[in-house]
Design a protein around this motif. Sequence first.
Motif, PDB file in Angstrom:
ATOM      1  N   LEU A 171     132.192   8.017-165.649  1.00 60.90           N
ATOM      2  CA  LEU A 171     133.645   7.217-165.356  1.00 60.90           C
ATOM      3  C   LEU A 171     133.252   5.637-165.172  1.00 60.90           C
ATOM      4  CD1 LEU A 171     135.720   9.821-163.855  1.00 60.90           C
ATOM      5  CD2 LEU A 171     135.502   9.365-166.391  1.00 60.90           C
ATOM      6  N   SER A 172     133.994   4.902-165.763  1.00 62.02           N
ATOM      7  CA  SER A 172     133.843   3.430-165.379  1.00 62.02           C
ATOM      8  C   SER A 172     134.525   3.269-164.061  1.00 62.02           C
ATOM      9  CB  SER A 172     134.463   2.440-166.398  1.00 62.02           C
ATOM     10  OG  SER A 172     135.827   2.805-166.475  1.00 62.02           O
ATOM     11  N   PRO A 173     134.429   2.273-163.419  1.00 67.66           N
ATOM     12  CA  PRO A 173     135.082   1.841-161.949  1.00 67.66           C
ATOM     13  C   PRO A 173     136.660   1.840-162.100  1.00 67.66           C
ATOM     14  CG  PRO A 173     133.039   0.691-162.141  1.00 67.66           C
ATOM     15  CD  PRO A 173     133.162   1.192-163.507  1.00 67.66           C
ATOM     16  N   ARG A 174     136.959   1.236-163.492  1.00 65.78           N
ATOM     17  CA  ARG A 174     138.427   1.102-163.699  1.00 65.78           C
ATOM     18  C   ARG A 174     139.055   2.462-164.038  1.00 65.78           C
ATOM     19  NH1 ARG A 174     140.562  -4.051-166.469  1.00 65.78           N
ATOM     20  NH2 ARG A 174     140.106  -4.783-164.282  1.00 65.78           N
ATOM     21  N   LEU A 175     138.394   3.242-164.822  1.00 62.23           N
ATOM     22  CA  LEU A 175     138.788   4.664-165.127  1.00 62.23           C
ATOM     23  C   LEU A 175     138.858   5.578-163.700  1.00 62.23           C
ATOM     24  CD1 LEU A 175     139.855   6.664-167.288  1.00 62.23           C
ATOM     25  CD2 LEU A 175     137.651   7.148-167.681  1.00 62.23           C
ATOM     26  N   GLN A 176     137.875   5.406-162.887  1.00 62.53           N
ATOM     27  CA  GLN A 176     137.831   6.218-161.628  1.00 62.53           C
ATOM     28  C   GLN A 176     139.147   5.585-160.847  1.00 62.53           C
ATOM     29  OE1 GLN A 176     134.131   5.384-159.581  1.00 62.53           O
ATOM     30  NE2 GLN A 176     132.962   6.158-161.365  1.00 62.53           N
ATOM     31  N   ARG A 177     139.386   4.444-160.746  1.00 58.74           N
ATOM     32  CA  ARG A 177     140.628   3.888-160.085  1.00 58.74           C
ATOM     33  C   ARG A 177     141.917   4.479-160.681  1.00 58.74           C
ATOM     34  NH1 ARG A 177     142.790   2.870-155.426  1.00 58.74           N
ATOM     35  NH2 ARG A 177     144.218   1.207-155.483  1.00 58.74           N
ATOM     36  N   ALA A 178     141.962   4.576-161.767  1.00 53.97           N
ATOM     37  CA  ALA A 178     143.072   5.205-162.813  1.00 53.97           C
ATOM     38  C   ALA A 178     143.357   6.520-162.429  1.00 53.97           C
ATOM     39  CB  ALA A 178     142.930   4.887-164.246  1.00 53.97           C
TER      40      ALA A 178
END
Length: 467
Positions: A16-23
Amino acid sequence: MGSMQLTTTTRQVQTLSPRLQRAVQLLQMSSLDFAQMVREKIDENPFLEEEEDSDTAPPAAAETASDTESYPEGEAGDDRDIWLSERGPGKQQSDDEHASAIDLAASRTTLAMHLHGQLNLMALGERDLCLARAIIESLDDDGYLRIALDEVIDRRQLSPAPQPAELMIALRLVQSLEPAGIAARSVGECLALQCPRIADSGTRALALRIVEDHLEALAARDVAGLAKALRQPAARVQEAIAAVRRLNPRPGWSVGNARIDYIVPDVTVRRVRGRWCAQLNPAVVPRVRLNRVYAELFQRHRRSGHEPLVDHLQEARWTVRNIEQRFATILDVAQAIIRKQELFLEYGAMAMKPLVLREIADEIGVHESTVSRVTNNKYMATPLGVFELKHFFSRPMISASGKACSATAIRELIGDIIAGESPAQPLSDGDITRQLAAQGLLVARRTVTKYRQLLRIEPVARRRRCA
């Protein structure tokens, strides 16, 4: 002799990309935490703004603008028009005009403040006042002194060090304050401090003996045992027990109660034209949009060295999209739950069907973990009450006929069985197990015990009442 060689292998690893992890993290947040996060984003990001209560919101023109687009300097004169077009007659109100009811509400009086205020009215020496204040600051929210008396104050703060007799005097002083029962070191002491409030002298004396010497029998409601131990008629003991139960075992709650967190449902359910429908609660959906003015001005005058603003603009766009995606997913899950649990809405908990996360995930086309995150700390308001979304999921239990029954329905049935029992002859967990078996529901006794505890129903010995 071993040989060394290099090999190349290819494999796929899901990350998971950092942005997707944040989502994913934002999807799991409660609506309260999510709203606070959005508020922080609005405060720190100049490209985000809260929508006004208006029927027509201006389009986010910068959404389609290229990050590298530039304009001739002659068009810079249009900046004033852009700025003024977004300013209405009420945009420069003072801070006082925007004050909410919460801002204007009176501050809450805490238990410590209440007790300190009473001390201020007493003629006490500096040393006695210091000891009493130290005891007050050591009380917990229930109003109890949970630590040892000699640990209340740092002995280095007073010279000479306080003696046990001084500490006891200070404790008795605090215990004389209102509310009655404050600064007790045990439940028995708390109730004993309140016994002088009992009007009848005979009942008062008997109640004091009970709370000081027979607290366990009181908790077990063993009237016969108390009557025998106290050598008193059962009727007198009943009167004393009733008087004790009118006392407050948590006196700290009567002053400076902790803030009550009311549940605000994320989704509301109502019947529309004969069908159950879910809709988002507007109160929990942040009204956030991209600030078109700032975004367009930035696009017109963007130059090198503005990387922080570029990051802010990208973050603002991502935040707006994430808000839309979050609440769309919550609504999809809620609607799928309603379709599965229509009988619950019609007839109550006894009609709850077995339901697992995978069923909802397959229906709306998301991963099972997504449904798990959506149902965490999210609530649905129904005609039967407000329930966490997880409430609608329960594992199947197979009946004697081979049909599946939800654990929620069985738990409700156990509550109904206990509600209809005789107070003089309450049912044990084994009795309930046999009654369920007679209805074709094969449930282990330990499972009945667990469900009874989840319903916060006391065991059979404590439910027994004298005729």
